[in-house]
Design a protein around this motif. Structure first.
Motif, short mmCIF file in Angstrom:
data_model
loop_
_atom_site.label_atom_id
_atom_site.label_comp_id
_atom_site.label_asym_id
_atom_site.label_seq_id
_atom_site.Cartn_x
_atom_site.Cartn_y
_atom_site.Cartn_z
N TYR A 1 -15.97 -2.95 -13.69
CA TYR A 1 -15.46 -2.61 -12.37
C TYR A 1 -16.62 -2.54 -11.39
O TYR A 1 -17.17 -1.49 -11.16
CB TYR A 1 -14.75 -1.26 -12.40
CG TYR A 1 -13.49 -1.21 -13.19
CD1 TYR A 1 -13.54 -1.21 -14.58
CD2 TYR A 1 -12.27 -1.15 -12.56
CE1 TYR A 1 -12.38 -1.13 -15.31
CE2 TYR A 1 -11.10 -1.07 -13.30
CZ TYR A 1 -11.17 -1.07 -14.68
OH TYR A 1 -10.01 -0.97 -15.40
N SER A 2 -16.99 -3.65 -10.80
CA SER A 2 -17.96 -3.62 -9.72
C SER A 2 -17.21 -3.91 -8.43
O SER A 2 -16.20 -4.60 -8.43
CB SER A 2 -19.06 -4.66 -9.93
OG SER A 2 -18.50 -5.95 -9.91
N ILE A 3 -17.71 -3.36 -7.33
CA ILE A 3 -17.01 -3.55 -6.06
C ILE A 3 -17.83 -4.48 -5.19
O ILE A 3 -19.05 -4.40 -5.16
CB ILE A 3 -16.78 -2.20 -5.35
CG1 ILE A 3 -15.75 -2.38 -4.24
CG2 ILE A 3 -18.04 -1.57 -4.86
CD1 ILE A 3 -15.21 -1.06 -3.74
N GLN B 1 -22.48 -0.09 -6.26
CA GLN B 1 -21.77 -0.54 -7.45
C GLN B 1 -20.82 0.55 -7.92
O GLN B 1 -21.11 1.73 -7.82
CB GLN B 1 -22.77 -0.86 -8.56
CG GLN B 1 -23.62 -2.10 -8.28
CD GLN B 1 -22.77 -3.35 -8.31
OE1 GLN B 1 -22.00 -3.55 -9.22
NE2 GLN B 1 -22.91 -4.17 -7.29
N LEU B 2 -19.68 0.11 -8.44
CA LEU B 2 -18.73 1.06 -9.02
C LEU B 2 -19.33 1.59 -10.31
O LEU B 2 -19.82 0.82 -11.13
CB LEU B 2 -17.43 0.34 -9.30
CG LEU B 2 -16.17 1.17 -9.45
CD1 LEU B 2 -15.81 1.78 -8.11
CD2 LEU B 2 -15.06 0.29 -9.95
N SER C 1 -15.79 4.83 -7.44
CA SER C 1 -16.67 4.07 -6.56
C SER C 1 -17.05 4.94 -5.38
O SER C 1 -16.30 5.79 -4.95
CB SER C 1 -15.96 2.81 -6.04
OG SER C 1 -14.88 3.19 -5.23
N THR D 1 -11.99 -4.20 -4.60
CA THR D 1 -12.50 -4.20 -5.97
C THR D 1 -12.36 -5.60 -6.53
O THR D 1 -11.58 -6.41 -6.01
CB THR D 1 -11.70 -3.22 -6.85
OG1 THR D 1 -10.34 -3.65 -6.89
CG2 THR D 1 -11.77 -1.80 -6.31
N TYR E 1 -8.32 -8.16 -11.16
CA TYR E 1 -8.05 -8.07 -12.60
C TYR E 1 -6.69 -8.70 -12.86
O TYR E 1 -5.78 -8.62 -12.03
CB TYR E 1 -8.10 -6.63 -13.10
CG TYR E 1 -7.18 -5.66 -12.40
CD1 TYR E 1 -5.91 -5.36 -12.91
CD2 TYR E 1 -7.59 -5.02 -11.23
CE1 TYR E 1 -5.08 -4.45 -12.27
CE2 TYR E 1 -6.77 -4.10 -10.59
CZ TYR E 1 -5.51 -3.82 -11.11
OH TYR E 1 -4.69 -2.92 -10.48
N ARG F 1 -5.90 -6.27 -7.06
CA ARG F 1 -7.14 -5.64 -6.63
C ARG F 1 -6.79 -4.54 -5.62
O ARG F 1 -5.74 -4.56 -4.98
CB ARG F 1 -8.09 -6.66 -6.01
CG ARG F 1 -7.63 -7.22 -4.66
CD ARG F 1 -8.56 -8.30 -4.15
NE ARG F 1 -8.17 -8.76 -2.82
CZ ARG F 1 -8.75 -9.78 -2.18
NH1 ARG F 1 -9.75 -10.45 -2.76
NH2 ARG F 1 -8.35 -10.11 -0.97
N TRP F 2 -7.71 -3.59 -5.45
CA TRP F 2 -7.56 -2.52 -4.46
C TRP F 2 -8.39 -2.87 -3.22
O TRP F 2 -9.47 -3.44 -3.33
CB TRP F 2 -8.03 -1.18 -5.02
CG TRP F 2 -7.16 -0.67 -6.13
CD1 TRP F 2 -7.40 -0.78 -7.47
CD2 TRP F 2 -5.91 -0.01 -5.99
NE1 TRP F 2 -6.38 -0.22 -8.19
CE2 TRP F 2 -5.44 0.27 -7.30
CE3 TRP F 2 -5.14 0.37 -4.91
CZ2 TRP F 2 -4.24 0.90 -7.55
CZ3 TRP F 2 -3.93 1.02 -5.15
CH2 TRP F 2 -3.50 1.29 -6.46
N ARG F 3 -7.85 -2.52 -2.07
CA ARG F 3 -8.52 -2.83 -0.81
C ARG F 3 -8.57 -1.56 0.04
O ARG F 3 -7.58 -0.83 0.16
CB ARG F 3 -7.74 -3.92 -0.07
CG ARG F 3 -8.27 -4.30 1.30
CD ARG F 3 -7.42 -5.42 1.87
NE ARG F 3 -7.77 -5.74 3.25
CZ ARG F 3 -6.89 -5.84 4.23
NH1 ARG F 3 -5.60 -5.62 4.02
NH2 ARG F 3 -7.27 -6.16 5.45
N ASN G 1 -9.81 4.80 -9.61
CA ASN G 1 -8.65 3.99 -9.96
C ASN G 1 -8.49 3.88 -11.47
O ASN G 1 -9.43 4.02 -12.23
CB ASN G 1 -8.74 2.60 -9.32
CG ASN G 1 -9.89 1.78 -9.86
OD1 ASN G 1 -9.77 1.14 -10.90
ND2 ASN G 1 -11.01 1.79 -9.16
#
Length: 614
Positions: free
Chosen positions: A33-35, A50-51, A514, A527, A530, A593-595, A609
């Protein structure tokens, strides 16, 4: 595409929800999980960190909440066992079994104040608030003995004081009433003790009642005594005296109503309407006494009164508890747990319950704190938390068994419960203001009456998790916390205060935190995507936090190709406020993905998350 919406979604803008947590599919636990930077508008990019995965917390220390504090003469080991067993039985509705346990306990330990106090309270509720005269007499006998034991030890328990005022004034036992209250006032001449004395005198139509009300009022700036004395004056048509008694801009909701009545009777309907307006929404939960309805009043047309017909369920199924039911239970708990605290202290204790309710729905795998929740409405989640064994010393066992039961309360505890439940006053410990900041003010004070726009679900990780009543001179013990943050005492009042503990991390299996900065209005970040390859139900959760006064929007997006151009918003939380929750359940294969987008203000956000198969 249709979704099911849960009543208990922790979202400021509710979205498709599932509240049941299980381990995610094995392939998901290996995702990095990197953002990444991404522009949500034409605003320039902003630096993002970085997450980072948060390690599992250390095992929790024992919950520092203490439910039984033995008196110096309660040395027998079976006393706390019998006390806790009786309370558990009452909460389950097994009142007759509890009665047997208490009878046996008192027979063996006749000088136990705690056993007699619980027994007196049980008999009072079994008497249907005094309608069964035999049980009322028995409750009176046990309450008198418990009070004598306590006074002999120098203890004045306010719950017992309230019960004594109720039962002795109804049995017209003036001898014990005067004897016990004289001794109690000598040990504890607080406004609470004085007010219960005045209420009892008023119920017995004593000519000493008014002087007792005046003495109670003299010991507080604005509060419960003003409400009771104000009612007493209104009942006697002394409207001008009410205006002299009450402040022009009261902070307690109910005092505004009383002042409005006096003003309207004196022909000042315009001014009365302004006071009624403050009380209007509050009256939906705590309706006004019907005896104060003014026939034909246009100013009172939006006020709710307690004789209005309540329409129940017509399906024959048990009716889910309403918001009002939950707020009543919270008020009763605050009376038992924090009656000696300042208004801010009551808010802080109420926020402990609120945070357990809110976090219990999203941190189901988090062992710290351990929270038992469940039910078909938000109020039922409150009931589960408030009535959980070992959670709150002051919880009303009778209400836990039957939410129609009325327990001890005050105007302060009603106001604090209302403000906590709807989030109109900030959490004094974390500073969180649900729905955004409405007005700045001291979180330990009633003034200003409202500091937040309000929301029933929002919370922050820095909200308090545990509490421990300690003397005001005792330091909070760092070793008692299960998290690295000890907030210490808050809103002290010189009496029995509380230590608060928090957990600022996003903890639990497969949860990730994050921390990133959006430095320009309209800037955003996402993010990494996935992929979900199956069509069975799947749950996506996120909790977003920003500094108070800052508002970022939260979105869950999906794409069938992940080619960078066809992303679409699936669900969102765009309500104002410094915290946002979004829980979405899907049943289709796609990329997700999350925004996060800076909607108002700029600053650093935290995003926790998790995703899993329910």
């Amino acid at each position: 595409m249709k979704f099911q919406i849960s009543l208990l979604a922790l979202a400021l803008s509710i979205s498709p929800v599932s509240l049941f947590a299980q381990a995610p599919p094995p392939f998901l636990s290996t995702i990095n999980y990197s953002i990444a930077d991404q522009i949500a508008t034409d605003a320039p990019p902003s630096p993002l960190s970085q997450l980072e995965a948060i390690a599992e917390p250390a095992p929790c220390s024992p919950d520092p909440v203490i439910t039984f504090k033995a008196d110096s003469n309660e040395t027998a080991s079976e006393i706390p066992e019998q006390y806790e067993k009786a309370r558990r039985l009452i909460r389950k509705g097994a009142w007759r079994q509890a009665q047997l346990v208490l009878k046996q306990g008192i027979q063996k330990n006749p000088d136990s104040r705690h056993l007699r106090m619980v027994y007196a309270d049980l008999l009072w509720h079994l008497s249907a608030s005094g309608r069964d005269e035999t049980l009322l007499e028995q409750a009176s006998e046990q309450a008198v003995k418990a009070m004598d034991i306590g006074l002999g030890l120098g203890i004045v328990d306010q719950q017992l004081v309230a019960l004594l005022s109720d039962v002795l004034s109804r049995t017209r036992d003036t001898e014990n009433f005067e004897r016990l209250f004289t001794r109690a006032l000598a040990l504890d001449p607080s406004s609470n003790t004085r007010l219960r004395y005045a209420r009892g005198l008023s119920r017995m139509n004593s000519p000493l009642a008014e002087d007792a009300f005046k003495a109670a009022v003299a010991h507080q700036a604005e509060g419960n005594a003003h409400a009771d004395y104000g009612e007493w004056l209104l009942d006697r048509g002394r409207y001008a005296d009410v205006l002299t008694l009450l402040p022009q801009e009261p902070q307690l909701y109910y005092l505004n109503f009383l002042r409005g009545i006096a003003l309207e009777h004196l022909g000042q309907s315009g001014s009365a309407s302004k006071n009624y307006k403050v009380f209007r929404d509050y009256s939906k939960v705590f309706p006004a006494p019907a005896r104060f309805r003014i026939k034909g009043s246009k100013a009172q047309r939006d006020i709710h009164f307690d004789d209005e017909r309540q329409v129940g369920s017509t399906t024959g199924l048990p009716k889910a508890l309403s918001d009002a039911d939950g707020i009543y239970g919270l008020s009763y708990m605050l009376y038992g747990e924090a009656i000696g605290e300042s208004y801010g202290g009551k808010l802080a204790v109420g926020w402990v319950a609120r945070t357990r309710v809110n976090r219990g729905t999203v941190e189901t795998a988090n062992p710290c704190p351990y929270v038992t929740t469940g039910g078909a409405s938000l109020a039922e989640w409150y009931k589960a938390v408030i009535c959980q064994s070992g959670a709150f010393y002051g919880a009303c066992d009778a209400w836990c068994a039957d939410p129609t039961k009325v327990c001890a309360w005050s105007q302060d505890t009603q106001d604090a419960a209302y403000d906590v439940f709807y989030g109109t006053k900030a959490d004094p410990v974390s500073g969180h203001c649900p729905g955004g900041i409405y007005a700045s003010g001291d979180p330990c004070a009633k003034d200003p009456r409202r500091t937040c726009y309000g929301d029933a679900y929002s919370y922050k990780y820095t909200s308090p998790l545990f509490q421990l009543a300690v003397p005001s001179t005792t330091a909070c013990d760092v070793s008692q916390t299960c998290a690295p943050n000890v907030f210490g005492k808050f809103c002290p009042n010189g009496g029995s205060d509380h230590c608060f503990y928090g957990n600022t991390s996003c903890v639990g299996p497969d949860r990730f935190l994050s921390s990133a900065t959006l430095s320009t209005a309209g800037a955003g970040a996402v993010t990494p995507a996935y992929q979900i390859t199956f069509t069975t139900p799947y749950t996506h959760k996120a909790h977003l936090e920003t500094p108070e006064g800052i508002h970022f929007n939260l979105y869950l997006q999906y794409s069938y190709t992940n080619n960078g151009t066809d992303w679409a918003d699936l669900s969102s939380n765009t309500n104002p406020g410094a915290a946002a929750d979004l829980t979405v359940q899907t049943s289709f294969a796609a990329w997700f993905r999350w925004r996060v987008v800076a909607a108002q203000g700029t600053g650093t956000f935290k995003l926790c998350n998790k995703r899993y198969q329910p």
